[in-house]
Design an enzyme around this catalytic site. Structure first.
Site, PDB file in Angstrom:
ATOM      1  N   TRP A  31       0.876  -1.187   0.000  1.00 40.28           N
ATOM      2  CA  TRP A  31       0.000   0.000   0.000  1.00 40.28           C
ATOM      3  C   TRP A  31       0.905   1.227   0.000  1.00 40.28           C
ATOM      4  O   TRP A  31       1.878   1.279   0.756  1.00 40.28           O
ATOM      5  CB  TRP A  31      -0.894   0.013   1.249  1.00 40.28           C
ATOM      6  N   GLU A  67      -0.222  -7.439   6.843  1.00 43.16           N
ATOM      7  CA  GLU A  67       0.504  -8.680   6.555  1.00 43.16           C
ATOM      8  C   GLU A  67       1.992  -8.608   6.907  1.00 43.16           C
ATOM      9  O   GLU A  67       2.726  -9.588   6.724  1.00 43.16           O
ATOM     10  CB  GLU A  67       0.339  -9.061   5.075  1.00 43.16           C
ATOM     11  N   THR A  95     -12.372   5.918   9.232  1.00 38.79           N
ATOM     12  CA  THR A  95     -12.722   4.927  10.255  1.00 38.79           C
ATOM     13  C   THR A  95     -11.503   4.624  11.127  1.00 38.79           C
ATOM     14  O   THR A  95     -10.453   5.251  10.971  1.00 38.79           O
ATOM     15  CB  THR A  95     -13.197   3.626   9.579  1.00 38.79           C
ATOM     16  N   HIS A  97      -9.740   1.953  11.069  1.00 37.94           N
ATOM     17  CA  HIS A  97      -8.948   0.837  10.545  1.00 37.94           C
ATOM     18  C   HIS A  97      -7.468   0.998  10.879  1.00 37.94           C
ATOM     19  O   HIS A  97      -6.769   0.027  11.146  1.00 37.94           O
ATOM     20  CB  HIS A  97      -9.127   0.712   9.021  1.00 37.94           C
ATOM     21  N   PHE A 122      10.480  -1.987  13.621  1.00 39.32           N
ATOM     22  CA  PHE A 122       9.136  -1.455  13.359  1.00 39.32           C
ATOM     23  C   PHE A 122       9.276  -0.224  12.468  1.00 39.32           C
ATOM     24  O   PHE A 122       9.397   0.900  12.942  1.00 39.32           O
ATOM     25  CB  PHE A 122       8.488  -1.104  14.705  1.00 39.32           C
ATOM     26  N   ARG A 136       8.235  11.760   6.137  1.00 40.95           N
ATOM     27  CA  ARG A 136       8.999  10.718   6.858  1.00 40.95           C
ATOM     28  C   ARG A 136       9.565   9.652   5.922  1.00 40.95           C
ATOM     29  O   ARG A 136      10.041   8.616   6.374  1.00 40.95           O
ATOM     30  CB  ARG A 136       8.072  10.073   7.911  1.00 40.95           C
TER      31      ARG A 136
HETATM   32  C1  DLZ Z   1      -7.343  -2.052   4.042  1.00 43.29           C
HETATM   33  C2  DLZ Z   1      -6.205  -1.104   4.217  1.00 43.29           C
HETATM   34  C3  DLZ Z   1      -6.434   0.249   4.433  1.00 43.29           C
HETATM   35  C4  DLZ Z   1      -7.808   0.823   4.503  1.00 43.29           C
HETATM   36  N1  DLZ Z   1      -5.417   1.118   4.574  1.00 43.29           N
HETATM   37  C5  DLZ Z   1      -4.141   0.656   4.513  1.00 43.29           C
HETATM   38  C6  DLZ Z   1      -3.055   1.542   4.668  1.00 43.29           C
HETATM   39  O1  DLZ Z   1      -3.183   2.775   4.821  1.00 43.29           O
HETATM   40  N2  DLZ Z   1      -1.805   1.016   4.617  1.00 43.29           N
HETATM   41  C7  DLZ Z   1      -1.559  -0.320   4.426  1.00 43.29           C
HETATM   42  O2  DLZ Z   1      -0.384  -0.736   4.408  1.00 43.29           O
HETATM   43  N3  DLZ Z   1      -2.588  -1.177   4.271  1.00 43.29           N
HETATM   44  C8  DLZ Z   1      -3.860  -0.733   4.304  1.00 43.29           C
HETATM   45  N4  DLZ Z   1      -4.913  -1.582   4.138  1.00 43.29           N
HETATM   46  C9  DLZ Z   1      -4.625  -3.005   3.788  1.00 43.29           C
HETATM   47  C10 DLZ Z   1      -4.395  -3.907   5.020  1.00 43.29           C
HETATM   48  O3  DLZ Z   1      -3.124  -3.669   5.596  1.00 43.29           O
HETATM   49  C11 DLZ Z   1      -4.465  -5.398   4.616  1.00 43.29           C
HETATM   50  O4  DLZ Z   1      -3.586  -5.642   3.550  1.00 43.29           O
HETATM   51  C12 DLZ Z   1      -5.869  -5.816   4.172  1.00 43.29           C
HETATM   52  O5  DLZ Z   1      -6.796  -5.520   5.176  1.00 43.29           O
HETATM   53  C13 DLZ Z   1      -5.926  -7.327   3.850  1.00 43.29           C
HETATM   54  O6  DLZ Z   1      -5.610  -8.098   5.008  1.00 43.29           O
END
Ligand code: DLZ
Length: 158
Positions: A31, A67, A95, A97, A122, A136
């Protein structure tokens, strides 16, 4: 913990041991790859600067930061790997999350580190917005990948 106007990369190199024969596993979340690629570049550059061999640095990717824990565990359980560096970016949304992911990763990486008795850095950038994340990842607050690599080297010198 406030990082306002601080370059986060400042660290003492005095107690660093020779890492020329050490093997490093890097796990990178996909991501925000523009940012995580910059973190990874900073981490690799730091390892090389401190004497690690290019062929001893193993980079793997995982879908998202959630993950990172399992990715770190796959690497840590490999007897050849001396230290693991986990890199990701979680940006706050509408949200909670981000809270769930950040806490899960912090707890997960701690567990992996203690289970395998190896440094697991980390390198998760947790920010309110994209700009803070860019700051960063090679911006005005340095590069969290450099910091994560330095922490791994420091712990190998313990
Ligand atoms: C679902 C999700 C969201 C909303 N935001 C991020 C994020 O900002 N950074 C990131 O690395 N991953 C995000 N994910 C994906 C989750 O880490 C994960 O890959 C999914 O929920 C599948 O398990």
């Amino acid at each position: 913990m406030a990082t306002s106007l601080k370059n986060l990369n400042e660290y003492s190199k005095q107690s660093f041991a020779d890492i020329s024969d050490k093997k490093f596993g890097i796990v990178v979340a996909e991501w925000h790859t523009d940012i995580t690629d910059a973190l990874c570049a900073g981490a690799i550059e730091t390892l090389l600067q401190h004497g690690a061999q290019k062929e001893n640095i193993f980079r793997n990717t995982v879908p998202g930061s959630f993950e990172l824990t399992l990715g770190a565990q796959f690497l840590a359980q490999n007897e050849d790997i001396d230290a693991v560096i986990a890199l990701g970016v979680v940006i706050k949304g509408d949200t909670k999350h981000d809270d769930y992911i950040n806490h899960a990763v912090a707890n997960g990486l701690t567990t992996v580190s203690l289970k395998y008795n190896k440094p697991v850095s980390f390198g998760l950038v947790t920010t309110n917005n994209l700009e803070q994340a860019l700051d960063r990842a090679g911006g005005k607050h340095g590069n969290k990948g450099i910091e994560a690599a330095a922490a791994a080297i420091h712990m190998l010198s313990f």
